[in-house]
Design a protein around this motif. Sequence first.
Motif, PDB file in Angstrom:
ATOM      1  N   VAL A   5       0.840  -1.201   0.000  1.00  0.00           N
ATOM      2  CA  VAL A   5       0.000   0.000   0.000  1.00  0.00           C
ATOM      3  C   VAL A   5       0.874   1.251   0.000  1.00  0.00           C
ATOM      4  CG1 VAL A   5      -1.673   1.341   1.355  1.00  0.00           C
ATOM      5  CG2 VAL A   5      -1.975  -1.134   1.088  1.00  0.00           C
ATOM      6  N   LEU A   6       1.940   1.234   0.797  1.00  0.00           N
ATOM      7  CA  LEU A   6       2.845   2.384   0.850  1.00  0.00           C
ATOM      8  C   LEU A   6       3.486   2.635  -0.514  1.00  0.00           C
ATOM      9  CD1 LEU A   6       4.284   4.570   2.490  1.00  0.00           C
ATOM     10  CD2 LEU A   6       6.024   2.858   3.091  1.00  0.00           C
TER      11      LEU A   6
ATOM     12  N   GLU B 174      -7.946  -0.965  -6.397  1.00  0.00           N
ATOM     13  CA  GLU B 174      -7.991  -1.622  -7.702  1.00  0.00           C
ATOM     14  C   GLU B 174      -6.650  -2.258  -8.051  1.00  0.00           C
ATOM     15  OE1 GLU B 174      -9.251   1.418 -10.373  1.00  0.00           O
ATOM     16  OE2 GLU B 174     -11.350   1.367  -9.704  1.00  0.00           O
ATOM     17  N   ALA B 175      -5.567  -1.570  -7.721  1.00  0.00           N
ATOM     18  CA  ALA B 175      -4.234  -2.078  -8.054  1.00  0.00           C
ATOM     19  C   ALA B 175      -3.885  -3.335  -7.260  1.00  0.00           C
ATOM     20  CB  ALA B 175      -3.185  -0.996  -7.815  1.00  0.00           C
ATOM     21  N   LEU B 176      -4.355  -3.397  -6.014  1.00  0.00           N
ATOM     22  CA  LEU B 176      -3.974  -4.507  -5.134  1.00  0.00           C
ATOM     23  C   LEU B 176      -5.099  -5.521  -4.927  1.00  0.00           C
ATOM     24  CD1 LEU B 176      -1.963  -2.562  -2.380  1.00  0.00           C
ATOM     25  CD2 LEU B 176      -1.117  -3.654  -4.462  1.00  0.00           C
ATOM     26  N   TYR B 177      -6.237  -5.286  -5.597  1.00  0.00           N
ATOM     27  CA  TYR B 177      -7.375  -6.214  -5.540  1.00  0.00           C
ATOM     28  C   TYR B 177      -7.878  -6.395  -4.102  1.00  0.00           C
ATOM     29  CZ  TYR B 177      -5.588  -7.234 -10.185  1.00  0.00           C
ATOM     30  OH  TYR B 177      -5.129  -7.115 -11.472  1.00  0.00           O
ATOM     31  N   ILE B 178      -8.017  -5.277  -3.405  1.00  0.00           N
ATOM     32  CA  ILE B 178      -8.585  -5.275  -2.056  1.00  0.00           C
ATOM     33  C   ILE B 178      -9.647  -4.186  -1.990  1.00  0.00           C
ATOM     34  CG2 ILE B 178      -6.550  -6.228  -0.907  1.00  0.00           C
ATOM     35  CD1 ILE B 178      -5.644  -3.447  -0.230  1.00  0.00           C
ATOM     36  N   THR B 179     -10.399  -4.123  -0.912  1.00  0.00           N
ATOM     37  CA  THR B 179     -11.463  -3.136  -0.800  1.00  0.00           C
ATOM     38  C   THR B 179     -10.908  -1.784  -0.364  1.00  0.00           C
ATOM     39  OG1 THR B 179     -11.945  -3.568   1.536  1.00  0.00           O
ATOM     40  CG2 THR B 179     -13.042  -4.974  -0.105  1.00  0.00           C
ATOM     41  N   GLU B 180     -11.675  -0.724  -0.637  1.00  0.00           N
ATOM     42  CA  GLU B 180     -11.273   0.615  -0.208  1.00  0.00           C
ATOM     43  C   GLU B 180     -11.190   0.697   1.313  1.00  0.00           C
ATOM     44  OE1 GLU B 180     -12.729   4.257  -2.040  1.00  0.00           O
ATOM     45  OE2 GLU B 180     -13.737   3.032  -3.551  1.00  0.00           O
ATOM     46  N   GLY B 181     -12.107   0.010   1.996  1.00  0.00           N
ATOM     47  CA  GLY B 181     -12.081   0.005   3.448  1.00  0.00           C
ATOM     48  C   GLY B 181     -10.792  -0.589   3.987  1.00  0.00           C
ATOM     49  N   THR B 182     -10.345  -1.665   3.328  1.00  0.00           N
ATOM     50  CA  THR B 182      -9.088  -2.290   3.727  1.00  0.00           C
ATOM     51  C   THR B 182      -7.914  -1.355   3.492  1.00  0.00           C
ATOM     52  OG1 THR B 182      -9.946  -4.502   3.245  1.00  0.00           O
ATOM     53  CG2 THR B 182      -7.555  -4.261   3.334  1.00  0.00           C
ATOM     54  N   VAL B 183      -7.937  -0.660   2.366  1.00  0.00           N
ATOM     55  CA  VAL B 183      -6.875   0.309   2.063  1.00  0.00           C
ATOM     56  C   VAL B 183      -6.844   1.403   3.126  1.00  0.00           C
ATOM     57  CG1 VAL B 183      -6.070   2.075   0.456  1.00  0.00           C
ATOM     58  CG2 VAL B 183      -6.929  -0.103  -0.419  1.00  0.00           C
ATOM     59  N   LYS B 184      -8.016   1.915   3.465  1.00  0.00           N
ATOM     60  CA  LYS B 184      -8.101   2.978   4.467  1.00  0.00           C
ATOM     61  C   LYS B 184      -7.490   2.529   5.787  1.00  0.00           C
ATOM     62  CE  LYS B 184     -11.387   6.141   6.651  1.00  0.00           C
ATOM     63  NZ  LYS B 184     -12.808   6.568   6.735  1.00  0.00           N
ATOM     64  N   ASN B 185      -7.777   1.298   6.186  1.00  0.00           N
ATOM     65  CA  ASN B 185      -7.208   0.770   7.426  1.00  0.00           C
ATOM     66  C   ASN B 185      -5.687   0.644   7.336  1.00  0.00           C
ATOM     67  OD1 ASN B 185      -9.714   0.550   8.663  1.00  0.00           O
ATOM     68  ND2 ASN B 185     -10.016  -1.575   7.997  1.00  0.00           N
ATOM     69  N   HIS B 186      -5.214   0.151   6.196  1.00  0.00           N
ATOM     70  CA  HIS B 186      -3.764   0.012   6.001  1.00  0.00           C
ATOM     71  C   HIS B 186      -3.077   1.379   6.048  1.00  0.00           C
ATOM     72  CE1 HIS B 186      -3.628  -4.215   5.474  1.00  0.00           C
ATOM     73  NE2 HIS B 186      -4.196  -4.252   4.271  1.00  0.00           N
ATOM     74  N   VAL B 187      -3.686   2.366   5.388  1.00  0.00           N
ATOM     75  CA  VAL B 187      -3.091   3.711   5.372  1.00  0.00           C
ATOM     76  C   VAL B 187      -2.997   4.261   6.794  1.00  0.00           C
ATOM     77  CG1 VAL B 187      -3.405   6.104   4.625  1.00  0.00           C
ATOM     78  CG2 VAL B 187      -3.791   4.241   3.007  1.00  0.00           C
TER      79      VAL B 187
END
Length: 223
Positions: free
Chosen positions: A165-166, A180-193
Amino acid sequence: MKIRIMIVDDQALMRDGLSSILQLKEELEVVATASNGQDAFEKAREFTPDIILMDIRMPGSSGVEGTRLIHRANLPVKVLMLTTFKDTELILEALEEGASGYLLKDMATDTIVQAIKTVYSGGVVLPEDLTAQLFLDKRKTPHSDLEPVGQPVDRSLLTDREWGVLSELGKGLNNREIAEALYITEGTVKNHVSNIISKLEVRDRTQAAIYAVRHGISTTYDF
């Protein structure tokens, strides 16, 4: 809904010219112009633009000072700096003060429009090659405390997914694009960020993106 823009430059010709060009884009609306950082801060409170295109060098009150005032007042405005590559020190200061990225003044209109859309949608604009060179140039100056680009990092700081993600943050992607690039949900991205910001002890996603570029993670990710 149109993206509301304010243009800040001490040269009337630059303000008027850029304003006229951007007004031709149906998705944009120029709601105000300003001539220095203090003027930008006052008009930002009055006109509530979404994005401010801010010249970095202006007499009286610079773009860095304007960005500082806007950020510290917690105004719901994102700042995109307009600069030249000779302004290394000021670019870094502006990013530290909360700017969402920067563009060189001689970039094409379509590049500026795309950058506006990127910042509006939650991304950051850090031209990868230019930013890497910026850090290298800064590193060469006396007493610089910046880490060199590409310096090895402690892989235990983040999980493999967080490094991924970084890496995408360093490319300026917003949450949807990262998902979209990592095939995960936006919610998951938000948590990772959020986890990345906390673990790296940086202020926000822009600072995380700078970390990625500084360490070469956005181009050499292999975790």
